[in-house]
Design a protein around this motif. Structure first.
Motif, PDB file in Angstrom:
ATOM      1  N   ARG A 211      32.387  10.007  -1.141  1.00 57.04           N
ATOM      2  CA  ARG A 211      32.641  10.647   0.158  1.00 57.04           C
ATOM      3  C   ARG A 211      32.802   9.653   1.296  1.00 57.04           C
ATOM      4  O   ARG A 211      33.034  10.051   2.438  1.00 57.04           O
ATOM      5  CB  ARG A 211      31.535  11.639   0.484  1.00 57.04           C
ATOM      6  N   GLY A 212      32.660   8.369   1.031  1.00 55.82           N
ATOM      7  CA  GLY A 212      32.916   7.368   2.053  1.00 55.82           C
ATOM      8  C   GLY A 212      31.924   7.415   3.204  1.00 55.82           C
ATOM      9  O   GLY A 212      30.757   7.757   3.037  1.00 55.82           O
ATOM     10  N   CYS A 213      32.414   7.077   4.389  1.00 48.37           N
ATOM     11  CA  CYS A 213      31.592   7.014   5.600  1.00 48.37           C
ATOM     12  C   CYS A 213      31.836   8.260   6.450  1.00 48.37           C
ATOM     13  O   CYS A 213      32.987   8.632   6.707  1.00 48.37           O
ATOM     14  CB  CYS A 213      31.947   5.754   6.390  1.00 48.37           C
ATOM     15  N   LEU A 214      30.771   8.898   6.898  1.00 50.48           N
ATOM     16  CA  LEU A 214      30.899  10.118   7.694  1.00 50.48           C
ATOM     17  C   LEU A 214      31.697   9.874   8.970  1.00 50.48           C
ATOM     18  O   LEU A 214      32.584  10.661   9.327  1.00 50.48           O
ATOM     19  CB  LEU A 214      29.510  10.661   8.041  1.00 50.48           C
ATOM     20  N   LEU A 215      31.399   8.797   9.678  1.00 45.53           N
ATOM     21  CA  LEU A 215      32.092   8.519  10.937  1.00 45.53           C
ATOM     22  C   LEU A 215      33.586   8.317  10.716  1.00 45.53           C
ATOM     23  O   LEU A 215      34.417   8.828  11.472  1.00 45.53           O
ATOM     24  CB  LEU A 215      31.497   7.276  11.600  1.00 45.53           C
ATOM     25  N   ILE A 216      33.921   7.575   9.674  1.00 44.29           N
ATOM     26  CA  ILE A 216      35.332   7.294   9.396  1.00 44.29           C
ATOM     27  C   ILE A 216      36.050   8.561   8.947  1.00 44.29           C
ATOM     28  O   ILE A 216      37.204   8.803   9.322  1.00 44.29           O
ATOM     29  CB  ILE A 216      35.445   6.174   8.348  1.00 44.29           C
ATOM     30  N   ASN A 217      35.380   9.392   8.175  1.00 38.52           N
ATOM     31  CA  ASN A 217      35.980  10.669   7.783  1.00 38.52           C
ATOM     32  C   ASN A 217      36.303  11.517   9.009  1.00 38.52           C
ATOM     33  O   ASN A 217      37.325  12.206   9.055  1.00 38.52           O
ATOM     34  CB  ASN A 217      35.035  11.435   6.859  1.00 38.52           C
ATOM     35  N   CYS A 218      35.422  11.470  10.005  1.00 38.56           N
ATOM     36  CA  CYS A 218      35.634  12.256  11.225  1.00 38.56           C
ATOM     37  C   CYS A 218      36.868  11.793  11.991  1.00 38.56           C
ATOM     38  O   CYS A 218      37.530  12.593  12.662  1.00 38.56           O
ATOM     39  CB  CYS A 218      34.407  12.175  12.127  1.00 38.56           C
ATOM     40  N   LEU A 219      37.177  10.507  11.907  1.00 43.60           N
ATOM     41  CA  LEU A 219      38.360   9.990  12.595  1.00 43.60           C
ATOM     42  C   LEU A 219      39.625  10.687  12.111  1.00 43.60           C
ATOM     43  O   LEU A 219      40.550  10.940  12.885  1.00 43.60           O
ATOM     44  CB  LEU A 219      38.492   8.479  12.364  1.00 43.60           C
ATOM     45  N   GLY A 220      39.670  10.985  10.815  1.00 45.11           N
ATOM     46  CA  GLY A 220      40.852  11.622  10.261  1.00 45.11           C
ATOM     47  C   GLY A 220      40.888  13.121  10.452  1.00 45.11           C
ATOM     48  O   GLY A 220      41.955  13.737  10.399  1.00 45.11           O
ATOM     49  N   GLU A 221      39.722  13.725  10.698  1.00 44.46           N
ATOM     50  CA  GLU A 221      39.661  15.184  10.789  1.00 44.46           C
ATOM     51  C   GLU A 221      39.824  15.713  12.208  1.00 44.46           C
ATOM     52  O   GLU A 221      40.544  16.680  12.447  1.00 44.46           O
ATOM     53  CB  GLU A 221      38.314  15.680  10.242  1.00 44.46           C
ATOM     54  N   LEU A 222      39.160  15.084  13.162  1.00 45.26           N
ATOM     55  CA  LEU A 222      39.064  15.648  14.507  1.00 45.26           C
ATOM     56  C   LEU A 222      40.326  15.372  15.316  1.00 45.26           C
ATOM     57  O   LEU A 222      40.911  14.293  15.233  1.00 45.26           O
ATOM     58  CB  LEU A 222      37.846  15.063  15.226  1.00 45.26           C
ATOM     59  N   SER A 223      40.723  16.354  16.110  1.00 44.99           N
ATOM     60  CA  SER A 223      41.902  16.189  16.955  1.00 44.99           C
ATOM     61  C   SER A 223      41.577  15.287  18.137  1.00 44.99           C
ATOM     62  O   SER A 223      40.422  15.128  18.528  1.00 44.99           O
ATOM     63  CB  SER A 223      42.400  17.553  17.450  1.00 44.99           C
ATOM     64  N   ASP A 224      42.610  14.730  18.722  1.00 44.66           N
ATOM     65  CA  ASP A 224      42.448  13.664  19.708  1.00 44.66           C
ATOM     66  C   ASP A 224      41.725  14.106  20.973  1.00 44.66           C
ATOM     67  O   ASP A 224      41.078  13.308  21.633  1.00 44.66           O
ATOM     68  CB  ASP A 224      43.825  13.103  20.078  1.00 44.66           C
ATOM     69  N   SER A 225      41.819  15.378  21.323  1.00 44.27           N
ATOM     70  CA  SER A 225      41.290  15.833  22.610  1.00 44.27           C
ATOM     71  C   SER A 225      39.860  16.364  22.541  1.00 44.27           C
ATOM     72  O   SER A 225      39.311  16.780  23.555  1.00 44.27           O
ATOM     73  CB  SER A 225      42.193  16.940  23.175  1.00 44.27           C
ATOM     74  N   THR A 226      39.242  16.350  21.373  1.00 40.54           N
ATOM     75  CA  THR A 226      37.930  16.970  21.244  1.00 40.54           C
ATOM     76  C   THR A 226      36.811  16.047  21.714  1.00 40.54           C
ATOM     77  O   THR A 226      36.906  14.822  21.624  1.00 40.54           O
ATOM     78  CB  THR A 226      37.647  17.367  19.780  1.00 40.54           C
ATOM     79  N   LYS A 227      35.754  16.674  22.201  1.00 42.03           N
ATOM     80  CA  LYS A 227      34.569  15.921  22.611  1.00 42.03           C
ATOM     81  C   LYS A 227      33.943  15.237  21.406  1.00 42.03           C
ATOM     82  O   LYS A 227      33.406  14.127  21.515  1.00 42.03           O
ATOM     83  CB  LYS A 227      33.557  16.866  23.261  1.00 42.03           C
ATOM     84  N   GLU A 228      34.024  15.895  20.254  1.00 41.74           N
ATOM     85  CA  GLU A 228      33.412  15.344  19.047  1.00 41.74           C
ATOM     86  C   GLU A 228      34.060  14.014  18.659  1.00 41.74           C
ATOM     87  O   GLU A 228      33.372  13.078  18.253  1.00 41.74           O
ATOM     88  CB  GLU A 228      33.521  16.343  17.889  1.00 41.74           C
ATOM     89  N   LEU A 229      35.379  13.921  18.790  1.00 36.95           N
ATOM     90  CA  LEU A 229      36.046  12.658  18.481  1.00 36.95           C
ATOM     91  C   LEU A 229      35.628  11.577  19.474  1.00 36.95           C
ATOM     92  O   LEU A 229      35.478  10.409  19.105  1.00 36.95           O
ATOM     93  CB  LEU A 229      37.562  12.831  18.499  1.00 36.95           C
ATOM     94  N   SER A 230      35.409  11.970  20.718  1.00 38.47           N
ATOM     95  CA  SER A 230      34.932  11.008  21.719  1.00 38.47           C
ATOM     96  C   SER A 230      33.575  10.437  21.324  1.00 38.47           C
ATOM     97  O   SER A 230      33.310   9.244  21.510  1.00 38.47           O
ATOM     98  CB  SER A 230      34.830  11.679  23.092  1.00 38.47           C
ATOM     99  N   LEU A 231      32.713  11.292  20.755  1.00 38.90           N
ATOM    100  CA  LEU A 231      31.400  10.826  20.299  1.00 38.90           C
ATOM    101  C   LEU A 231      31.549   9.808  19.172  1.00 38.90           C
ATOM    102  O   LEU A 231      30.822   8.809  19.122  1.00 38.90           O
ATOM    103  CB  LEU A 231      30.564  12.014  19.821  1.00 38.90           C
ATOM    104  N   VAL A 232      32.491  10.067  18.275  1.00 37.93           N
ATOM    105  CA  VAL A 232      32.731   9.135  17.167  1.00 37.93           C
ATOM    106  C   VAL A 232      33.276   7.815  17.700  1.00 37.93           C
ATOM    107  O   VAL A 232      32.871   6.730  17.261  1.00 37.93           O
ATOM    108  CB  VAL A 232      33.703   9.754  16.146  1.00 37.93           C
ATOM    109  N   ARG A 233      34.180   7.894  18.662  1.00 43.56           N
ATOM    110  CA  ARG A 233      34.752   6.673  19.230  1.00 43.56           C
ATOM    111  C   ARG A 233      33.687   5.825  19.914  1.00 43.56           C
ATOM    112  O   ARG A 233      33.741   4.589  19.873  1.00 43.56           O
ATOM    113  CB  ARG A 233      35.851   7.042  20.228  1.00 43.56           C
ATOM    114  N   ILE A 234      32.736   6.475  20.549  1.00 44.16           N
ATOM    115  CA  ILE A 234      31.639   5.738  21.186  1.00 44.16           C
ATOM    116  C   ILE A 234      30.880   4.919  20.145  1.00 44.16           C
ATOM    117  O   ILE A 234      30.497   3.765  20.389  1.00 44.16           O
ATOM    118  CB  ILE A 234      30.696   6.714  21.914  1.00 44.16           C
ATOM    119  N   LYS A 235      30.674   5.503  18.972  1.00 42.39           N
ATOM    120  CA  LYS A 235      29.986   4.787  17.896  1.00 42.39           C
ATOM    121  C   LYS A 235      30.784   3.560  17.459  1.00 42.39           C
ATOM    122  O   LYS A 235      30.217   2.484  17.232  1.00 42.39           O
ATOM    123  CB  LYS A 235      29.767   5.715  16.701  1.00 42.39           C
TER     124      LYS A 235
END
Length: 239
Positions: free
Chosen positions: A139-163
């Motif tokens: 299943r790889g890395c949770l954070l990296i998986n989120c990069l491919g799933e979340l759309s660019d405008s979501t707050k959740e992707l912003s949280l991942v980018r902060i990491k």
């Protein structure tokens, strides 16, 4: 002068103005004592609940994980879910922090001035090879998986980018420390190397979902580090 005339029911008063002959009706509502609702305290192991939510996000992604799914996975009611985590979005933020604290690269945050840097970087990628291939599923890395799933405008992707911004900053800090400790040349470009390390970090985690052999992943990492002048000899960090 004013004279007050009180009604027997203690709710209405007449205020009589003796000078101007004006009468004003004042209505006073009875005071009510509000007792806060004392619900039963939420009793569950929050760490285990976060582990369960993390596994669900990891397996299905953020968008597909409903509150019902999350509540069931954590073994709590919907009311307990809202009392403890407020919302699915807030839970996701808690899960990202929970995941980051246990991620293979978290130990880099505890390297102090004077500690060897290059052996720590080698240890990081060796640990990634061990952890990813040792997992029961690819299943790889949770954070990296989120990069491919979340759309660019979501707050959740912003949280991942902060990491990821924090990872990049930490890589650059450590490489600067390595320069000061004469592990790297004075003219070494720490900024570029930090971005290359982060890019390879993403790549090796993605590769681990396809290549499930620890030795192969370690050899890939060592080759990358050697090519970029970052490969150190084994030290006590690797024992």
């Amino acid at each position: 002068m004013y004279a007050n005339v009180q009604y027997p029911d203690n709710r209405k008063y007449f205020l009589y103005n003796a000078v101007h002959k004006n009468v004003t009706l004042l209505t006073v509502a009875k005071k009510q004592v509000h007792r806060p609702f004392m619900g039963r305290p939420v009793k569950f192991d929050k760490e285990k609940a976060l582990d369960a939510a993390m596994d669900l996000f990891w397996e299905h992604g953020f968008e597909a994980a409903t509150i019902s799914d999350l509540s069931d996975a954590m073994g709590i009611t919907r009311s307990s879910f809202y009392n403890s985590f407020e919302s699915r979005e807030k839970l996701f933020e808690d899960v990202l922090n929970h995941y980051s604290n246990a991620a293979p690269d978290n130990f880099l945050n505890f390297i102090k001035p004077g500690d060897p840097v290059l052996p720590a970087i080698k240890k990081l990628f060796d640990d990634i090879s061990t952890v990813r291939t040792g997992a029961p599923t690819a299943r790889g890395c949770l954070l990296i998986n989120c990069l491919g799933e979340l759309s660019d405008s979501t707050k959740e992707l912003s949280l991942v980018r902060i990491k990821f911004d924090a990872k990049l900053k930490r890589f650059e800090e450590l490489l600067e420390q390595a320069k000061q400790q004469h592990e790297l040349p004075k003219d070494f470009d720490s900024g570029t190397a930090a971005r290359e390390l982060l890019t390879f970090l993403v790549g090796i985690n993605m590769t681990s979902k396809v290549i499930r052999d620890e030795e192969t992943l370690s050899n890939l990492s060592h080759s990358f580090l050697k090519t970029h002048g970052l490969l150190a000899q084994p030290t006590s960090l690797e024992t």
